[in-house]
Structures are given as structure tokens and as C-alpha cells.
Design an enzyme around this catalytic site. Sequence first.
Site, PDB file in Angstrom:
ATOM      1  N   LYS A   8     -15.878  17.651  17.401  1.00  0.00           N
ATOM      2  CA  LYS A   8     -14.511  17.418  16.940  1.00  0.00           C
ATOM      3  C   LYS A   8     -13.836  18.760  16.743  1.00  0.00           C
ATOM      4  CE  LYS A   8     -11.776  14.000  15.676  1.00  0.00           C
ATOM      5  NZ  LYS A   8     -11.734  12.668  16.279  1.00  0.00           N
ATOM      6  N   GLY A  50      -1.358  -3.108  10.700  1.00  0.00           N
ATOM      7  CA  GLY A  50      -0.940  -2.036  11.609  1.00  0.00           C
ATOM      8  C   GLY A  50      -0.813  -2.561  13.024  1.00  0.00           C
ATOM      9  N   VAL A  51       0.414  -2.595  13.529  1.00  0.00           N
ATOM     10  CA  VAL A  51       0.609  -3.062  14.910  1.00  0.00           C
ATOM     11  C   VAL A  51       1.214  -1.935  15.746  1.00  0.00           C
ATOM     12  CG1 VAL A  51       0.615  -5.531  14.414  1.00  0.00           C
ATOM     13  CG2 VAL A  51       2.756  -4.254  14.211  1.00  0.00           C
ATOM     14  N   GLY A  52       0.555  -0.778  15.675  1.00  0.00           N
ATOM     15  CA  GLY A  52       0.908   0.352  16.524  1.00  0.00           C
ATOM     16  C   GLY A  52       0.278   0.139  17.882  1.00  0.00           C
ATOM     17  N   VAL A  79      -2.877   0.283  19.118  1.00  0.00           N
ATOM     18  CA  VAL A  79      -4.062  -0.586  19.195  1.00  0.00           C
ATOM     19  C   VAL A  79      -3.752  -1.991  18.672  1.00  0.00           C
ATOM     20  CG1 VAL A  79      -6.396  -0.927  18.295  1.00  0.00           C
ATOM     21  CG2 VAL A  79      -5.686   1.345  19.022  1.00  0.00           C
TER      22      VAL A  79
HETATM   23  P1  NAD Z   1      -0.650   4.151  15.845  1.00  0.00           P
HETATM   24  O1  NAD Z   1      -0.127   5.287  15.067  1.00  0.00           O
HETATM   25  O2  NAD Z   1      -0.067   3.839  17.174  1.00  0.00           O
HETATM   26  O3  NAD Z   1      -0.539   2.799  14.978  1.00  0.00           O
HETATM   27  C1  NAD Z   1      -0.808   2.750  13.613  1.00  0.00           C
HETATM   28  C2  NAD Z   1       0.202   1.780  12.999  1.00  0.00           C
HETATM   29  O4  NAD Z   1      -0.147   1.574  11.632  1.00  0.00           O
HETATM   30  C3  NAD Z   1       1.645   2.303  13.036  1.00  0.00           C
HETATM   31  O5  NAD Z   1       2.480   1.326  13.609  1.00  0.00           O
HETATM   32  C4  NAD Z   1       1.957   2.546  11.561  1.00  0.00           C
HETATM   33  O6  NAD Z   1       3.326   2.321  11.247  1.00  0.00           O
HETATM   34  C5  NAD Z   1       1.060   1.523  10.891  1.00  0.00           C
HETATM   35  N1  NAD Z   1       0.773   1.773   9.484  1.00  0.00           N
HETATM   36  C6  NAD Z   1       0.632   2.947   8.838  1.00  0.00           C
HETATM   37  N2  NAD Z   1       0.365   2.738   7.538  1.00  0.00           N
HETATM   38  C7  NAD Z   1       0.323   1.400   7.372  1.00  0.00           C
HETATM   39  C8  NAD Z   1       0.075   0.546   6.257  1.00  0.00           C
HETATM   40  N3  NAD Z   1      -0.183   1.041   5.047  1.00  0.00           N
HETATM   41  N4  NAD Z   1       0.108  -0.794   6.447  1.00  0.00           N
HETATM   42  C9  NAD Z   1       0.382  -1.304   7.668  1.00  0.00           C
HETATM   43  N5  NAD Z   1       0.613  -0.548   8.748  1.00  0.00           N
HETATM   44  C10 NAD Z   1       0.582   0.772   8.599  1.00  0.00           C
HETATM   45  O7  NAD Z   1      -2.227   4.385  15.947  1.00  0.00           O
HETATM   46  P2  NAD Z   1      -3.264   3.656  16.911  1.00  0.00           P
HETATM   47  O8  NAD Z   1      -3.529   4.509  18.082  1.00  0.00           O
HETATM   48  O9  NAD Z   1      -2.873   2.231  17.071  1.00  0.00           O
HETATM   49  O10 NAD Z   1      -4.577   3.732  16.008  1.00  0.00           O
HETATM   50  C11 NAD Z   1      -4.769   2.862  14.912  1.00  0.00           C
HETATM   51  C12 NAD Z   1      -6.130   3.155  14.284  1.00  0.00           C
HETATM   52  O11 NAD Z   1      -7.156   2.980  15.256  1.00  0.00           O
HETATM   53  C13 NAD Z   1      -6.288   4.581  13.757  1.00  0.00           C
HETATM   54  O12 NAD Z   1      -7.097   4.556  12.609  1.00  0.00           O
HETATM   55  C14 NAD Z   1      -7.023   5.283  14.892  1.00  0.00           C
HETATM   56  O13 NAD Z   1      -7.773   6.384  14.420  1.00  0.00           O
HETATM   57  C15 NAD Z   1      -7.924   4.179  15.372  1.00  0.00           C
HETATM   58  N6  NAD Z   1      -8.381   4.320  16.753  1.00  0.00           N
HETATM   59  C16 NAD Z   1      -7.480   4.365  17.761  1.00  0.00           C
HETATM   60  C17 NAD Z   1      -7.930   4.475  19.073  1.00  0.00           C
HETATM   61  C18 NAD Z   1      -6.963   4.491  20.226  1.00  0.00           C
HETATM   62  O14 NAD Z   1      -7.392   4.311  21.375  1.00  0.00           O
HETATM   63  N7  NAD Z   1      -5.672   4.674  19.990  1.00  0.00           N
HETATM   64  C19 NAD Z   1      -9.313   4.539  19.349  1.00  0.00           C
HETATM   65  C20 NAD Z   1     -10.219   4.461  18.288  1.00  0.00           C
HETATM   66  C21 NAD Z   1      -9.729   4.359  16.995  1.00  0.00           C
END
Ligand code: NAD
Length: 356
Positions: A80, A180-182, A184
Site C-alpha cells: 500500500k 452508500g450508493v456511490g 459500488v
Molecule cells: P464512492 O465514493 O463512489 O461511494 C461512497 C458513497 O457513500 C458516496 O455516494 C457517499 O456519498 C456515500 N456516503 C458517505 N458517507 C455516508 C454515510 N454516512 N451514509 C451513507 N452514505 C454515505 O466509493 P465506492 O468506490 O463506491 O466505494 C465504497 C466502499 O467500497 C469504500 O469503503 C471503498 O473502500 C470500498 N471498495 C471499493 C472498491 C471499488 O472497486 N470501488 C473495491 C473494494 C472496496
Amino acid sequence: MELFPLMNKNNHEQVMFCSDVVSGLKAIVAIHNTTLGPAIGGARMWHYDSEQEALEDALRLSRQMTYKAAVTGLNLGGGKAVIIGNPKTDKNELLFRTFGKFVNGLNGRFIVAEDLGTDVKDMEYVRMETKYVTGLSKALGGSGDPSTVTAYGIFIGMKASANELWGNDSLRGKKIAVQGVGAVGRYLCEHLFSEGAELFISDVDQDKISSLLHTVKAHVVQPDKIYDVDCDIFAPSALGLVINDETIPRLKCKIIAGGANNQLADEQKHANELRNRGILYAPDYVINSGGLINVANELEGYRRDRAIQQAEGIYDILKRIYKISREENISTLLAANKIAEERLNKIGKLKNIFSS
Ligand code: NAD
């Protein structure tokens, strides 16, 4: 701060401190273990309060990468990088190219990808100085956004968890709360909606909710109320440390299966507590390994069908974890760690053959 005791605590192989006054780069690369192959891991950019906090983050996250790669059967080790700085104000071409030069100096012992605070564009700057980088755009022969494969892996992992608990893979009619509906969470909801699940969604960003509601039907829940939803499955897919002393007593779900990293505030304690409460916990680093699988595929010439097929393997890995947890009376987290450690030990022995 005593450095070597910190490294020795979890047997880290190497830590590299990168400093450059011209670009202002301050970064730490931690290589935990290269038994299975070169260490792979994201470069996280964050305005850490102290250098010690940055180092500890790099050490903790690199160790987790070793376990993630080991349990998913990849021939990669754990590493990392953390770049100390504000991702909103301190990013520029020189910074990432300088960082790329340091990565190149490791000559392939460490392969970097994007992470919190960094993106595909930053990795393209890194690529100008080193070939040891993944997570590039499709235009550069990379795999692009990993979230679709991550979300698909979580969907498959939910099915394995449903099978373990209810004897059936189907998620039709299951009540599923997604925090969280970002990137993933959104793709995950789309799979679940197609399957006929009843969705409960929360996000602090109203735009993310509104946009998702164009493609799925869901009950919208206030962010602080998501833990109280009467549901079958809870999918934390936003922040880490959300399964803790305060939230566990509120949970009504039977399964926790979501994308967020570091879901448990205190790993062993909370994994045991979930087990005692009859909640099946899909270890986060296993169920969200689709992202790593996706970038690992880039190393061999990216093919999406192969990445998807490998992500489907999460089903069998979780079933094996659940079996060990049941038979040995241990938490699912310990069972996952056990599989990873066994593989590292066995393949480590293979390394010694013909070595002299
Ligand atoms: P992202 O930033 O696109 O989405 C995260 C979402 O969570 C955002 O929409 C944000 O507004 C929302 N959020 C933040 N605080 C919140 C809360 N208190 N309550 C509800 N929603 C909240 O991130 P992502 O890429 O979707 O990743 C999400 C998680 O998955 C992270 O922990 C990341 O480390 C993990 N992850 C992601 C991947 C990947 O391929 N992107 C792979 C492995 C792990």
C-alpha cells in the site's frame, strides 16, 4: 516513533519513505509480504494528522492486501502507498510523476493502483514514469473503473451467504439495506433490483439517491437510520468502522455483506459478537475482492470476461469460509484469515525448492 517494532509486529518486509522538495511529495510505500508475488495495492492520498498515522495506515492496509490476494487465490502480495496531502488541493502532474519514479525504483516489487483520494488520471501520470501501475483507463489498455466488478462480486457473495443461511441462492423478495450508493453501491443495487430484492437505500449525497431512483425502486432511509432497518441483509458500502459497539445492538439483519473496507471497528471482538448474535458476516476483504481481481487481470492483458469469471469464484471462497467457521466454531473473519495464512505458508515452502 520506533519504526522497526512497528514493522516487526506484523512481519512487514519493507517500508520506503519517499521525499522530494521540488514536487512536495511525501509518501510511504509499505510492502507487507511478497511470498505469492509482487505486492499490489492502492495509493491513498489523505491529509493525515501526523506522519505516524500515515505510516500506521500504510502498514495496516498493506497487510490487508496480503490477505485479500491470498484468500482469492491471486499470485500477488500485499502493499500500500500513502501520499500525505490534500487530494482536493495538492494534486498535480509533477507530484504523481515523482511518485511514479519512486515506484519504478522498486523494480516491480510493488504495483500501484488508485485508491481513496486518487483516480485514473493520477495513475496515468504515474504510468509516465513506471510500468508498475494498474487501474488505468481503457484507452491506455487498462481496466477502467473497477466498481462494476467489485459490485458483481458482492452480489455473488450475497448469494453464497443466502445459501449458507437459507439453503437457497435466491435474493428475490429479500429486504436488503444498502448504506452508500456511490460507485459500488449503485451497481450492487441494480443487480439486486433485477433479482427482485426489496431495497432500502441511504446516502449523504441526495444526488446519488435521485440518480439511482431512475433505474431502481427503493425505500429511501435517512443515513443515521439505516442500521435500524428491519431487513434480511445489510450491505455497508460507504465508510469503514460502521459495525461497532453502538450499531451492532441496533442491527436486525441476518447477514452483513457489503463493499466497504474495514467494516468492523474492532476486528476480532466485533466478528465474534456478530457470530454470537447469529448474524452471518461476509468478511469485507473477501466479498469486496472483485476490485483487486479486476486490476490483477490488467497485469495479464485485461479481459473483462475473465475478471467476471474470477469474481464469481467469491461464491466458493465464502462457502468454504462459512464451512470452516461452522465446523471449528470460529468467526468467519478468523476462518478467512486461516485460509489466507495456510496458502501463504504452503506456497512459501514451494519457494524454497531449487532456490540454492
Ligand atoms: P464512492 O465514493 O463512489 O461511494 C461512497 C458513497 O457513500 C458516496 O455516494 C457517499 O456519498 C456515500 N456516503 C458517505 N458517507 C455516508 C454515510 N454516512 N451514509 C451513507 N452514505 C454515505 O466509493 P465506492 O468506490 O463506491 O466505494 C465504497 C466502499 O467500497 C469504500 O469503503 C471503498 O473502500 C470500498 N471498495 C471499493 C472498491 C471499488 O472497486 N470501488 C473495491 C473494494 C472496496
